[in-house]
Scaffold this motif. Structure first.
Motif, PDB file in Angstrom:
ATOM      1  N   LYS A  35     -30.173  14.110  -8.383  1.00 14.53           N
ATOM      2  CA  LYS A  35     -30.219  13.107  -7.313  1.00 14.53           C
ATOM      3  C   LYS A  35     -31.645  12.627  -7.064  1.00 14.53           C
ATOM      4  N   ASN A  36     -32.590  13.537  -7.071  1.00 15.78           N
ATOM      5  CA  ASN A  36     -33.970  13.167  -6.776  1.00 15.78           C
ATOM      6  C   ASN A  36     -34.553  12.246  -7.847  1.00 15.78           C
ATOM      7  N   SER A  37     -34.401  12.617  -9.117  1.00 17.89           N
ATOM      8  CA  SER A  37     -34.970  11.791 -10.191  1.00 17.89           C
ATOM      9  C   SER A  37     -34.302  10.421 -10.254  1.00 17.89           C
ATOM     10  N   LEU A  38     -32.997  10.375  -9.998  1.00 16.08           N
ATOM     11  CA  LEU A  38     -32.283   9.099 -10.019  1.00 16.08           C
ATOM     12  C   LEU A  38     -32.726   8.194  -8.879  1.00 16.08           C
ATOM     13  N   ARG A  39     -32.932   8.766  -7.694  1.00 11.31           N
ATOM     14  CA  ARG A  39     -33.350   7.956  -6.550  1.00 11.31           C
ATOM     15  C   ARG A  39     -34.780   7.441  -6.729  1.00 11.31           C
ATOM     16  N   ILE A  40     -35.657   8.279  -7.252  1.00 19.65           N
ATOM     17  CA  ILE A  40     -37.026   7.825  -7.509  1.00 19.65           C
ATOM     18  C   ILE A  40     -37.023   6.661  -8.477  1.00 19.65           C
ATOM     19  N   HIS A  41     -36.195   6.775  -9.525  1.00 18.55           N
ATOM     20  CA  HIS A  41     -36.143   5.694 -10.504  1.00 18.55           C
ATOM     21  C   HIS A  41     -35.539   4.431  -9.900  1.00 18.55           C
ATOM     22  N   SER A  42     -34.538   4.577  -9.033  1.00 17.59           N
ATOM     23  CA  SER A  42     -33.898   3.421  -8.413  1.00 17.59           C
ATOM     24  C   SER A  42     -34.859   2.663  -7.511  1.00 17.59           C
ATOM     25  N   ILE A  43     -35.774   3.387  -6.847  1.00 18.39           N
ATOM     26  CA  ILE A  43     -36.749   2.748  -5.965  1.00 18.39           C
ATOM     27  C   ILE A  43     -37.687   1.864  -6.778  1.00 18.39           C
ATOM     28  N   GLY A  44     -37.959   2.286  -8.020  1.00 13.85           N
ATOM     29  CA  GLY A  44     -38.801   1.485  -8.900  1.00 13.85           C
ATOM     30  C   GLY A  44     -38.000   0.396  -9.574  1.00 13.85           C
ATOM     31  N   ALA A  45     -37.895   0.474 -10.873  1.00 13.79           N
ATOM     32  CA  ALA A  45     -37.143  -0.522 -11.648  1.00 13.79           C
ATOM     33  C   ALA A  45     -35.950   0.173 -12.271  1.00 13.79           C
ATOM     34  N   ALA A  46     -34.763  -0.081 -11.726  1.00 11.48           N
ATOM     35  CA  ALA A  46     -33.568   0.652 -12.155  1.00 11.48           C
ATOM     36  C   ALA A  46     -33.215   0.413 -13.609  1.00 11.48           C
ATOM     37  N   ASN A  47     -33.654  -0.712 -14.172  1.00 13.90           N
ATOM     38  CA  ASN A  47     -33.298  -1.025 -15.558  1.00 13.90           C
ATOM     39  C   ASN A  47     -34.424  -0.701 -16.537  1.00 13.90           C
ATOM     40  N   CYS A 103     -28.121  16.557 -25.272  1.00 20.22           N
ATOM     41  CA  CYS A 103     -29.365  15.782 -25.273  1.00 20.22           C
ATOM     42  C   CYS A 103     -29.163  14.358 -24.761  1.00 20.22           C
ATOM     43  N   LEU A 104     -28.046  14.123 -24.081  1.00 17.42           N
ATOM     44  CA  LEU A 104     -27.746  12.800 -23.516  1.00 17.42           C
ATOM     45  C   LEU A 104     -27.740  11.720 -24.595  1.00 17.42           C
ATOM     46  N   ILE A 105     -27.191  12.055 -25.750  1.00 15.16           N
ATOM     47  CA  ILE A 105     -27.126  11.125 -26.874  1.00 15.16           C
ATOM     48  C   ILE A 105     -26.030  10.088 -26.631  1.00 15.16           C
ATOM     49  N   ASP A 106     -26.349   8.830 -26.806  1.00 14.61           N
ATOM     50  CA  ASP A 106     -25.390   7.719 -26.883  1.00 14.61           C
ATOM     51  C   ASP A 106     -24.603   7.439 -25.604  1.00 14.61           C
ATOM     52  N   GLU A 107     -23.987   8.459 -25.031  1.00 13.32           N
ATOM     53  CA  GLU A 107     -23.052   8.208 -23.945  1.00 13.32           C
ATOM     54  C   GLU A 107     -23.740   7.793 -22.649  1.00 13.32           C
ATOM     55  N   MET A 108     -22.921   7.555 -21.613  1.00 14.59           N
ATOM     56  CA  MET A 108     -23.355   6.767 -20.462  1.00 14.59           C
ATOM     57  C   MET A 108     -23.693   7.568 -19.209  1.00 14.59           C
ATOM     58  N   GLN A 109     -23.921   8.868 -19.332  1.00 14.54           N
ATOM     59  CA  GLN A 109     -24.152   9.694 -18.153  1.00 14.54           C
ATOM     60  C   GLN A 109     -25.268   9.153 -17.259  1.00 14.54           C
ATOM     61  N   VAL A 110     -26.405   8.822 -17.835  1.00  8.03           N
ATOM     62  CA  VAL A 110     -27.546   8.392 -17.029  1.00  8.03           C
ATOM     63  C   VAL A 110     -27.302   7.025 -16.386  1.00  8.03           C
ATOM     64  N   PRO A 111     -26.899   5.986 -17.132  1.00  7.35           N
ATOM     65  CA  PRO A 111     -26.631   4.703 -16.477  1.00  7.35           C
ATOM     66  C   PRO A 111     -25.542   4.775 -15.411  1.00  7.35           C
ATOM     67  N   ILE A 112     -24.499   5.579 -15.654  1.00  8.60           N
ATOM     68  CA  ILE A 112     -23.409   5.682 -14.674  1.00  8.60           C
ATOM     69  C   ILE A 112     -23.896   6.325 -13.384  1.00  8.60           C
ATOM     70  N   THR A 113     -24.541   7.476 -13.498  1.00  7.94           N
ATOM     71  CA  THR A 113     -24.975   8.157 -12.280  1.00  7.94           C
ATOM     72  C   THR A 113     -26.101   7.403 -11.588  1.00  7.94           C
ATOM     73  N   LEU A 114     -26.958   6.746 -12.353  1.00  3.33           N
ATOM     74  CA  LEU A 114     -28.021   5.936 -11.756  1.00  3.33           C
ATOM     75  C   LEU A 114     -27.417   4.809 -10.922  1.00  3.33           C
ATOM     76  N   ASN A 115     -26.408   4.140 -11.455  1.00  3.14           N
ATOM     77  CA  ASN A 115     -25.772   3.038 -10.740  1.00  3.14           C
ATOM     78  C   ASN A 115     -25.030   3.515  -9.491  1.00  3.14           C
ATOM     79  N   LEU A 116     -24.230   4.550  -9.633  1.00  2.00           N
ATOM     80  CA  LEU A 116     -23.390   4.984  -8.517  1.00  2.00           C
ATOM     81  C   LEU A 116     -24.197   5.629  -7.396  1.00  2.00           C
ATOM     82  N   MET A 117     -25.129   6.508  -7.743  1.00  2.00           N
ATOM     83  CA  MET A 117     -25.872   7.222  -6.704  1.00  2.00           C
ATOM     84  C   MET A 117     -26.806   6.291  -5.924  1.00  2.00           C
TER      85      MET A 117
END
Length: 338
Positions: free
Chosen positions: A235-247, A181-195
């Protein structure tokens, strides 16, 4: 048998789709022993148990990162998925395939087997690890196994904020830094930043992580119905979010929770509500329900009834101040007014 020969035989088993559960279990035990010996890690050391607070989330302690190898089907599927991704990149162009491995832990677990299948001229890794003790252990493993030529660089950094600065283009981003369930750890911030820093053709592993709302049976150990998707990391959801407000937070998803849910046989005595995690590692390599500690549904509450009504649940994935799937249980207006 040499360490290399042992690892090569381990790789043969991990990449064999016909491997039996018993052989897989025996092989993972041999792999764990090899990693412990090569790394010199003391899993019982107090400093190894402590998690690392990045300020924006949690990187699990070295002991817990090391024990991920024991999640056997997860280990096998990720190694196999990475192998196939490397083959796909190599088939379309020459030169070494470059993998950015974010969150290596102390063992570089998912990369090592493939160093027996390719040469350094075919495959290179840049390894990022935030925990200095894990990074030192990973370096010892590589040195002990004689794989230094496969490593483009070891980098001690927070992959969620790291600015990519490598002379060689990156073909694959590998990051398995999550709990269910993506609890606590950094999967989303890491992949959002790198991709966000890489071209569209860069492969992301895992390719997709899907969260959905489900209903379990009364025993709580079998999924009987799915109520809808909550959140997807790809990749698609991360890129859409990056185009908006990444934080910023990801968009809120509202899922109704009706009393009667397909299939029709589901009665008011339905079991608990839970969040399901589905993972596509790469291509056909998928982690299904209960295959792994990552895909065990997380129970979040009882199924609604006339006596305990519930209209919907709002789900919002927060990035700040730390990664979190926030849930807001929406009750009918009449109940809320009481």
């Amino acid at each position: 048998m040499t360490k290399y020969a042992t690892l090569a035989s381990i790789t043969d088993v991990l990449l064999d789709p016909t491997t039996t559960p018993q052989l897989r279990r025996d092989t993972i035990e041999i792999y764990r022993d090899l990693l412990l010996t090569a790394s010199g890690v003391d899993l019982g050391d107090a400093a190894s148990v402590d998690h690392v607070d990045t300020g924006k989330g949690v990187a699990i302690g070295m002991t817990w990162a090391a024990l991920c190898v024991d999640d056997m089907i997860r280990t096998q599927r990720f190694v196999t998925g990475l192998h196939r991704a490397i083959q796909d990149v190599a088939a379309r162009r020459g030169g070494p395939v470059h993998v950015l491995y974010a969150g290596t832990g102390p063992f570089v677990t998912l990369a090592l087997p493939l160093m027996t299948r390719f040469t350094p001229q075919q495959l290179q890794f840049t390894c990022i690890e935030i925990n200095p003790a894990s990074l030192r252990a990973a370096q010892r493993v590589i040195q002990q196994l004689g794989f230094e030529d496969f490593i483009a660089d070891f980098i001690e950094a927070d992959a969620a904020t790291y600015v990519i600065d490598t002379p060689r283009p990156i073909d694959i981003v590998l990051s398995e830094t999550m709990q269910y369930c993506l609890i606590d750890e950094m999967q989303v911030p890491i992949t959002l930043n790198l991709m966000a820093q890489l071209p569209e053709e860069t492969i992301l592993i895992p390719e997709q992580i899907r969260l959905s709302l489900v209903v379990l049976d009364e025993a709580g150990d079998k999924i009987v119905a799915e109520l809808g998707p909550i959140f997807s990391v790809d990749k698609n959801s991360l890129r859409i979010h990056s185009i908006g407000a990444a934080n910023a937070d990801f968009p809120t998803v509202r899922l109704p929770v009706p009393i009667h849910v397909p299939p029709a046989k589901l009665e008011l005595t339905s079991g608990p509500l839970a969040i399901r995690t589905g993972i596509t590692v790469y291509g056909e390599e998928v982690l299904y329900d209960y295959d792994s500690g990552l895909t065990i549904p997380k129970i979040i509450g009882d199924y609604p009834s006339a006596e305990d009504p519930l209209e919907a649940i709002d789900f919002t994935y927060h990035l700040a101040p730390s990664p979190l799937l926030w849930m807001d249980f929406v009750v009918p207006e009449a109940v809320a007014a009481e």
